[in-house]
Design a protein around this motif. Structure first.
Motif, mmCIF file in Angstrom:
data_model
loop_
_atom_site.group_PDB
_atom_site.id
_atom_site.type_symbol
_atom_site.label_atom_id
_atom_site.label_comp_id
_atom_site.label_asym_id
_atom_site.label_seq_id
_atom_site.Cartn_x
_atom_site.Cartn_y
_atom_site.Cartn_z
ATOM 1 N N TYR A 1 0.815 -1.215 0.000
ATOM 2 C CA TYR A 1 0.000 0.000 0.000
ATOM 3 C C TYR A 1 0.848 1.265 0.000
ATOM 4 C CZ TYR A 1 0.986 0.279 5.046
ATOM 5 O OH TYR A 1 1.614 0.367 6.270
ATOM 6 N N ASN B 1 1.825 4.740 1.487
ATOM 7 C CA ASN B 1 1.866 5.146 2.894
ATOM 8 C C ASN B 1 1.302 6.552 3.086
ATOM 9 O OD1 ASN B 1 2.333 5.166 5.595
ATOM 10 N ND2 ASN B 1 4.562 5.270 5.467
ATOM 11 N N ASP B 2 -0.014 6.680 2.914
ATOM 12 C CA ASP B 2 -0.730 7.933 3.169
ATOM 13 C C ASP B 2 -2.197 7.583 3.388
ATOM 14 O OD1 ASP B 2 -1.744 7.382 0.643
ATOM 15 O OD2 ASP B 2 -0.843 9.109 -0.339
ATOM 16 N N SER B 3 -3.066 8.572 3.346
ATOM 17 C CA SER B 3 -4.477 8.315 3.653
ATOM 18 C C SER B 3 -5.119 7.354 2.661
ATOM 19 C CB SER B 3 -5.256 9.637 3.694
ATOM 20 O OG SER B 3 -5.102 10.364 2.482
ATOM 21 N N GLY C 1 -3.601 4.704 1.057
ATOM 22 C CA GLY C 1 -3.203 3.355 1.429
ATOM 23 C C GLY C 1 -3.704 2.926 2.789
ATOM 24 N N HIS C 2 -3.676 3.846 3.760
ATOM 25 C CA HIS C 2 -4.122 3.500 5.109
ATOM 26 C C HIS C 2 -5.606 3.123 5.126
ATOM 27 C CE1 HIS C 2 -0.657 6.208 6.758
ATOM 28 N NE2 HIS C 2 -0.245 5.028 6.338
ATOM 29 N N GLY C 3 -6.412 3.851 4.336
ATOM 30 C CA GLY C 3 -7.833 3.530 4.274
ATOM 31 C C GLY C 3 -8.071 2.151 3.685
ATOM 32 N N LEU D 1 -5.875 -0.345 3.608
ATOM 33 C CA LEU D 1 -5.345 -1.328 4.560
ATOM 34 C C LEU D 1 -6.363 -1.611 5.655
ATOM 35 C CD1 LEU D 1 -2.920 -3.004 5.640
ATOM 36 C CD2 LEU D 1 -2.189 -0.922 6.857
ATOM 37 N N HIS D 2 -6.989 -0.562 6.155
ATOM 38 C CA HIS D 2 -8.011 -0.729 7.196
ATOM 39 C C HIS D 2 -9.166 -1.589 6.683
ATOM 40 C CE1 HIS D 2 -10.629 0.250 10.583
ATOM 41 N NE2 HIS D 2 -11.575 0.538 9.697
ATOM 42 N N GLU E 1 2.232 -6.988 5.516
ATOM 43 C CA GLU E 1 1.976 -5.705 4.880
ATOM 44 C C GLU E 1 3.290 -4.994 4.592
ATOM 45 O OE1 GLU E 1 0.815 -2.573 8.185
ATOM 46 O OE2 GLU E 1 -0.326 -4.428 8.512
ATOM 47 N N SER F 1 4.778 -1.148 2.530
ATOM 48 C CA SER F 1 4.335 0.133 1.987
ATOM 49 C C SER F 1 5.455 0.845 1.224
ATOM 50 C CB SER F 1 3.836 1.039 3.115
ATOM 51 O OG SER F 1 4.908 1.403 3.972
#
Length: 378
Positions: free
Chosen positions: A173, A175-177, A179-181, A183-184, A200, A202
């Motif tokens: 992913y 590494n920002d909003s 990818g984080h979204g 990943l969640h 995981e 990034s």
């Protein structure tokens, strides 16, 4: 006393008429503002979406526009950098006096402009992102057209686990909003199945620094890797992992990474790749798709027909229909209210899909025999 009441009533009515006049949109054209990567690694995505939307608006304008008004799309390049996006949008609102924002590309870029959207009460239409924060909680200033990343990832996992029988899922992913979204969503959806992520890795936005992610994921021996990133880093990951055990893992790529760009860069020889898409195959039969292809041929004959330009075309069509539904006299408040009505028309929405968008399916595709094909949809 009666005379005073009459005078006051007349004055109030006159003021109401003046307010109604100036509150009603008066200009002969409707300007929409777009900020997107039009150059650099993501330039192809931004340009394609713009071309599809602009082709639709040009055809519409040639027929008289919407109730006599033309629609003009003003696009500015932000190179997928939130700081530039913020500057572009401020200029579009303050100096270009756009009625609404349209087709702003990218999760971190859209996230950066939300304070401006609310400060100036400027509608945000068809952002090119499936970020959950644009869908829940509901925001009356935002009209999503595409499905959310949560739904894309759910469809990918359904294909990988239920149809392919895979049990070991990893994630690569940004590494920002964005990818984080994603990943969640993967973790949440796996938890619902009583499963856990096996690994995981990034990379940093606007870089090709994927080496550490490959090292981290190789040790986990996944059956499949969900890839939540832009096209170039995804290609770099696939190329560099060929000599590792990851070469055997299926790469499941979320729509933001242009499938066409990926296959061109990989010279169409990579295997074990699947892609989620939020529009049908642009080459399919059907009256609507034929109109799209003819429009692209008229206005952008050198451009390739594809998923991103089709999304732009359909988003433009949705927007024009919304303006048409208001009639010749409307205000921004009336438009925002109509946006809410449009959202409420969504059919058969599940809880996590609330306020999702007008395109109703996620298509899982693969590239085989020199063409994309749909392997499942939901």
């Amino acid at each position: 006393m009666k005379q005073l009441i009459f005078v006051l009533s007349l004055a109030f009515f006159s003021l109401w008429l003046v307010f109604r006049h100036y509150d009603t949109y008066q200009e002969n054209e409707i300007r929409l503002g777009m900020s997107a990567a039009l150059s650099g690694d993501l330039g192809g995505l931004g340009q394609s979406f713009y071309q599809g939307a602009d082709a639709y608006f040009k055809d519409l304008n040639a027929k008289g526009g919407v109730h006599g008004r033309t629609i003009r799309l003003i696009a500015k390049d932000d190179q997928y950098e939130p700081k530039i996006t913020l500057e572009n949008v401020e200029d579009l609102i303050k100096n270009e006096h756009v009625f609404a924002l349209f087709g702003v590309v990218g999760t971190p870029t859209v996230e950066s402009i939300l304070p401006l959207v609310h400060a100036y009460e400027t509608p945000l239409i068809a952002p090119v992102t499936g970020a959950s924060f644009l869908r829940n909680p509901y925001d009356p200033l935002i009209l999503n057209v595409r499905k959310g990343y949560h739904q894309e990832i759910k469809a990918l996992l359904s294909h990988l686990i239920d149809e392919k029988g895979f049990g070991r899922i990893a994630v690569f992913y940004q590494n920002d909003s964005f990818g984080h979204g994603g990943l969640h969503s993967v973790k949440e959806l796996l938890k619902e199945r009583g499963m856990r992520l096996v690994g995981e890795g990034s990379y940093k936005r606007n870089t090709l620094a994927v080496g550490h992610a490959i090292y981290e994921l190789e040790a986990t021996h996944p059956d499949a890797v969900i890839m939540i990133g832009a096209a170039r880093p995804v290609v770099e990951f696939i190329r560099r992992s060929v000599t590792t055990s990851l070469s055997r893992a299926t790469k499941a790529i979320v729509s933001f990474a242009s499938a066409q760009t990926i296959m061109i860069d990989l010279q169409c020889v990579a295997s074990n790749l699947i892609f989620s898409q939020v529009v049908p195959l642009p080459w399919n039969e059907g009256e609507a798709l034929e109109r799209y292809r003819q429009s692209m041929e008229r206005h952008y004959s050198k451009a390739s027909v594809g998923f991103a330009s089709l999304e732009g075309y359909l988003a433009a069509q949705e927007t024009a229909q919304l303006f048409a539904s208001l009639g010749p006299r409307f205000s921004k408040k009336a438009f925002i209210k109509a946006m809410a009505t449009q959202v409420s028309k969504q059919r058969n929405l599940k809880k996590e899909e609330s306020h999702c968008g007008c395109l109703e399916k996620v298509y899982i595709t693969q590239y085989r025999n020199e063409a994309f094909e749909v392997v499942s949809n939901e």
